[in-house]
Design an enzyme around this catalytic site. Structure first.
Site, short mmCIF file in Angstrom:
data_model
loop_
_atom_site.label_atom_id
_atom_site.label_comp_id
_atom_site.label_asym_id
_atom_site.label_seq_id
_atom_site.Cartn_x
_atom_site.Cartn_y
_atom_site.Cartn_z
N ASP A 1 -0.87 0.62 -6.44
CA ASP A 1 -1.20 1.84 -5.72
C ASP A 1 -1.34 3.00 -6.71
OD1 ASP A 1 -1.26 4.09 -4.06
OD2 ASP A 1 0.90 4.04 -3.71
N PHE B 1 0.84 -1.20 0.00
CA PHE B 1 0.00 0.00 0.00
C PHE B 1 0.87 1.25 0.00
CE2 PHE B 1 -4.03 1.99 1.10
CZ PHE B 1 -4.90 1.08 0.55
N CYS B 2 0.30 2.38 -0.38
CA CYS B 2 0.99 3.67 -0.35
C CYS B 2 1.62 3.87 1.03
CB CYS B 2 0.01 4.80 -0.61
SG CYS B 2 0.67 6.45 -0.37
N PRO B 3 2.86 4.23 1.17
CA PRO B 3 3.84 4.58 0.13
C PRO B 3 4.78 3.43 -0.22
CG PRO B 3 4.70 5.21 2.25
CD PRO B 3 3.42 4.45 2.51
N GLY B 4 4.36 2.19 0.05
CA GLY B 4 5.22 1.02 -0.12
C GLY B 4 5.95 0.92 -1.46
#
Lengths: 141, 78
Positions: free
Chosen positions: B42, B15-18
């Site tokens: 994402d 997920f953001c910011p992954g």
């Protein structure tokens, strides 16, 4: 954007609920990625969330959103949103992030540096924080 | 000539910011001239990865929209 321009972001993290911690660390990670040096000032509930004995304990959602908050929490779990504390570690890994504890709150809660998450660099007064982030873009979360 | 991909990271579960973080780490660990591909679901990656690449002055080789995800290909330039 010039590399020479010193860019800074300041986050006053007052809240200790899961949704607001998530928002804060996501902004911090964006700043870290974009080369903006970030200073975080942990105060009140924000500092309480960084107590060493709170490590791994899930923070509650903000009560003001009622049932919607609960649903959001479930959605975050189902969709695999990373734990806020892990996002902070990612941010620290990729960029320049400094985490400071508010000395006044620490005194109020009778917490010393050793009682806090090791990511906290120091206990400082609000005057030092304001001076340190005089030229920063500031957020209060 | 097709660009050789030295490392491909599947960040579709991230997920953001992954995905952006994965890209930064992979580029940092690469040598100049090496190319990294990151797969992301994402929507934020769509703006964030190119913004970071421009800021960090690397080379955005490709942004490919595939089946429900995007593949970002970046070459380490410095």
């Amino acid at each position: 954007m010039s590399e020479q321009t010193q860019q800074k972001m300041a986050i006053v993290l007052f809240s200790g609920t899961a949704d607001k911690l998530q928002a804060a660390v996501t902004i911090i990670s964006g700043a870290a990625a974009m080369g903006v040096s970030t200073h975080v000032f942990l105060t009140f509930w924000g500092l309480a969330a960084f107590r060493r004995d709170m490590a791994g304990v899930p923070a509650p959602m903000s009560p003001e959103y009622g049932e919607l908050g609960v649903q959001m929490g479930k959605l975050m779990q189902t969709k695999g949103v990373p734990a806020w504390r892990d996002v902070l570690d990612m941010a620290i890994d990729v960029g320049e992030v400094h985490v400071h504890a508010c000395a006044m709150t620490a005194d109020l809660l009778e917490l010393g540096k050793d009682d806090l998450d090791p990511v906290v660099e120091d206990l400082i007064g609000v005057g030092s924080f304001v001076e340190m982030t005089r030229d920063a873009q500031t957020f209060f979360i | 000539m097709a660009t050789t991909i030295n490392q491909e990271i599947d960040a579709r579960g991230s997920f953001c910011p992954g995905p952006l973080m994965e890209m930064i780490r992979a580029i940092r660990e690469s040598s100049v001239g090496q190319t990294v591909a990151v797969l992301s679901k994402d929507p934020g990656s769509r703006t964030d990865i190119p913004a970071w690449v421009a800021k960090a002055r690397h080379e955005m080789v490709a942004i490919e929209d595939l089946d429900g995800y995007t593949r970002f290909v970046v070459t380490k330039a410095r």
